[in-house]
Motif scaffolding. Structure first.
Motif, PDB file in Angstrom:
ATOM      1  N   ASP A  10     -12.895  28.797  -6.766  1.00  9.05           N
ATOM      2  CA  ASP A  10     -14.076  29.420  -7.360  1.00  9.05           C
ATOM      3  C   ASP A  10     -15.269  29.468  -6.410  1.00  9.05           C
ATOM      4  OD1 ASP A  10     -13.073  30.013  -9.956  1.00  9.05           O
ATOM      5  OD2 ASP A  10     -13.021  27.855 -10.323  1.00  9.05           O
ATOM      6  N   GLN A  11     -15.115  28.925  -5.204  1.00  7.22           N
ATOM      7  CA  GLN A  11     -16.289  28.894  -4.316  1.00  7.22           C
ATOM      8  C   GLN A  11     -16.601  30.300  -3.801  1.00  7.22           C
ATOM      9  OE1 GLN A  11     -14.929  26.280  -1.090  1.00  7.22           O
ATOM     10  NE2 GLN A  11     -15.119  27.977   0.338  1.00  7.22           N
ATOM     11  N   TRP A  12     -17.845  30.490  -3.463  1.00  4.37           N
ATOM     12  CA  TRP A  12     -18.305  31.771  -2.916  1.00  4.37           C
ATOM     13  C   TRP A  12     -18.393  31.693  -1.390  1.00  4.37           C
ATOM     14  CZ3 TRP A  12     -23.092  31.347  -6.590  1.00  4.37           C
ATOM     15  CH2 TRP A  12     -22.659  31.482  -7.912  1.00  4.37           C
ATOM     16  N   PHE A  13     -18.643  30.495  -0.890  1.00  4.12           N
ATOM     17  CA  PHE A  13     -18.820  30.273   0.548  1.00  4.12           C
ATOM     18  C   PHE A  13     -17.605  30.810   1.320  1.00  4.12           C
ATOM     19  CE2 PHE A  13     -18.667  27.692   4.422  1.00  4.12           C
ATOM     20  CZ  PHE A  13     -20.004  27.607   4.797  1.00  4.12           C
ATOM     21  N   GLY A  14     -17.868  31.687   2.286  1.00  4.68           N
ATOM     22  CA  GLY A  14     -16.807  32.180   3.166  1.00  4.68           C
ATOM     23  C   GLY A  14     -16.018  33.354   2.621  1.00  4.68           C
ATOM     24  N   ARG A  15     -16.325  33.765   1.380  1.00  2.00           N
ATOM     25  CA  ARG A  15     -15.464  34.778   0.740  1.00  2.00           C
ATOM     26  C   ARG A  15     -16.067  36.168   0.707  1.00  2.00           C
ATOM     27  NH1 ARG A  15     -11.298  32.897  -3.572  1.00  2.00           N
ATOM     28  NH2 ARG A  15     -10.528  31.015  -2.581  1.00  2.00           N
ATOM     29  N   PHE A  16     -17.235  36.329   1.295  1.00  2.00           N
ATOM     30  CA  PHE A  16     -17.840  37.663   1.308  1.00  2.00           C
ATOM     31  C   PHE A  16     -17.351  38.417   2.538  1.00  2.00           C
ATOM     32  CE2 PHE A  16     -20.932  37.839  -2.134  1.00  2.00           C
ATOM     33  CZ  PHE A  16     -20.776  36.562  -2.623  1.00  2.00           C
TER      34      PHE A  16
ATOM     35  N   ALA B 157     -24.188  34.453  -7.722  1.00  2.00           N
ATOM     36  CA  ALA B 157     -25.540  34.626  -8.256  1.00  2.00           C
ATOM     37  C   ALA B 157     -26.354  35.506  -7.318  1.00  2.00           C
ATOM     38  CB  ALA B 157     -26.204  33.260  -8.392  1.00  2.00           C
ATOM     39  N   PRO B 158     -27.266  36.307  -7.895  1.00  2.00           N
ATOM     40  CA  PRO B 158     -28.164  37.071  -7.021  1.00  2.00           C
ATOM     41  C   PRO B 158     -28.893  36.109  -6.084  1.00  2.00           C
ATOM     42  CG  PRO B 158     -28.457  37.700  -9.329  1.00  2.00           C
ATOM     43  CD  PRO B 158     -27.542  36.502  -9.325  1.00  2.00           C
ATOM     44  N   GLY B 159     -29.043  36.506  -4.864  1.00  2.00           N
ATOM     45  CA  GLY B 159     -29.747  35.651  -3.902  1.00  2.00           C
ATOM     46  C   GLY B 159     -28.829  34.762  -3.095  1.00  2.00           C
TER      47      GLY B 159
END
Ligand SMILES: CCCCCCCCCC(=O)SCCNC(=O)CCNC(=O)[C@H](O)C(C)(C)COP(=O)(O)OP(=O)(O)OC[C@H]1O[C@@H](n2cnc3c(N)ncnc32)[C@H](O)[C@@H]1OP(=O)(O)O
Length: 224
Positions: free
Chosen positions: A81-87, A31-33
């Motif tokens: 599906d998590q976003w945490f740690g994947r950027f 999500a944005p933000g």
């Protein structure tokens, strides 16, 4: 603060194909933000660690954190599906566990960057926690082996020498390189410095995974 300590652009990470897909899926769906929320959470950890609030402030803060947890818990997803740690291209990788590493140079065999420990990673007496330093090296080495054509690899062993106290809230320089490749074995070395002073150095053995040990970068779940 010297000129070289001022914020500089984070260099693009030339990720290998596996990690590119692993990371791109989170970037597509986040999500944005989200990145700003990660920064807020990291700031919260440091502020929390540094605070000695009176009872009414403790009660207010606890209530606000409870509310935040409840909001996020409504949207819990599985690990894939998590976003945490994947950027992976971002200095903090979209996570708040280990300190951000702003890469200033990276090749297939070496990387250099800047980092800083805040109060959250304090051990005692304004010094970074030794476990936090080991975490930093593991993350640094993990990033190093994610570039080029190296298949996904895991830490088999990690050894840290604590040479001098690592200060908090001070810019620190990190370097890591591949010292030797022997089949699946990647022998890595790294350093952590405050100015000219060596704070810690580390060696690690990472093992590239056999095909059957690798979960494929997951297929996108069908919409809806
Ligand atoms: C872009 C991403 C950014 C992410 C950053 C974060 C990165 C974080 C990285 C991590 O923290 S990974 C998580 C922590 N590590 C683990 O959970 C690993 C747990 N251990 C394993 O999964 C397996 O033990 C491992 C894959 C490491 C090895 O198992 P294998 O069955 O594939 O290997 P095997 O036991 O057959 O050993 C292969 C060779 O390595 C040697 N070896 C294995 N472990 C060793 C060890 N600990 N020390 C020395 N040698 C070791 C072993 O002796 C052997 O040598 P030889 O081929 O010469 O006979």
């Amino acid at each position: 603060m010297t000129e070289s300590d001022r914020p500089q652009p984070h260099v693009a990470v030339p990720l290998n194909g596996y990690w590119t897909e692993w990371s791109a899926r989170a970037a597509r769906n986040a999500a944005p933000g989200w990145a700003a929320l990660v920064g807020e959470m990291a700031g919260l950890q440091d502020t929390f660690a540094a605070a000695a609030p009176p009872p009414e402030a403790v009660a207010e803060a606890r209530s606000l954190v409870e509310q935040t947890r409840a909001v996020l818990a409504r949207h819990e997803v599985g690990d894939d599906d998590q976003w945490f740690g994947r950027f992976l291209p971002a200095p903090d990788r979209g996570q708040t566990f280990s300190p951000p590493i702003r890469l200033t140079g990276i090749t297939e065999h070496a990387l250099a960057g800047k980092t800083m420990f805040g109060r959250f990673h304090s051990g005692n007496n304004s010094a970074a926690h030794g476990g936090g330093i080991a975490l930093l090296f593991d993350d640094l080495f993990g990033r190093l082996v994610s570039v080029g054509d190296i298949p996904p690899a895991r830490t088999a062993s990690l050894s840290v020498n604590y040479r001098s106290v690592t200060p908090l809230d001070e810019p620190l320089a990190v370097e890591a390189s591949v010292a030797e490749v022997d089949g699946r074995k990647l022998y890595l070395t790294g350093t952590l410095r405050h100015g000219d002073r060596l704070c810690a150095d580390a060696t690690a053995l990472f093992l590239t995974l056999r095909p059957e040990q690798i979960r494929p970068a997951e297929a996108e779940a069908p919409p809806g």
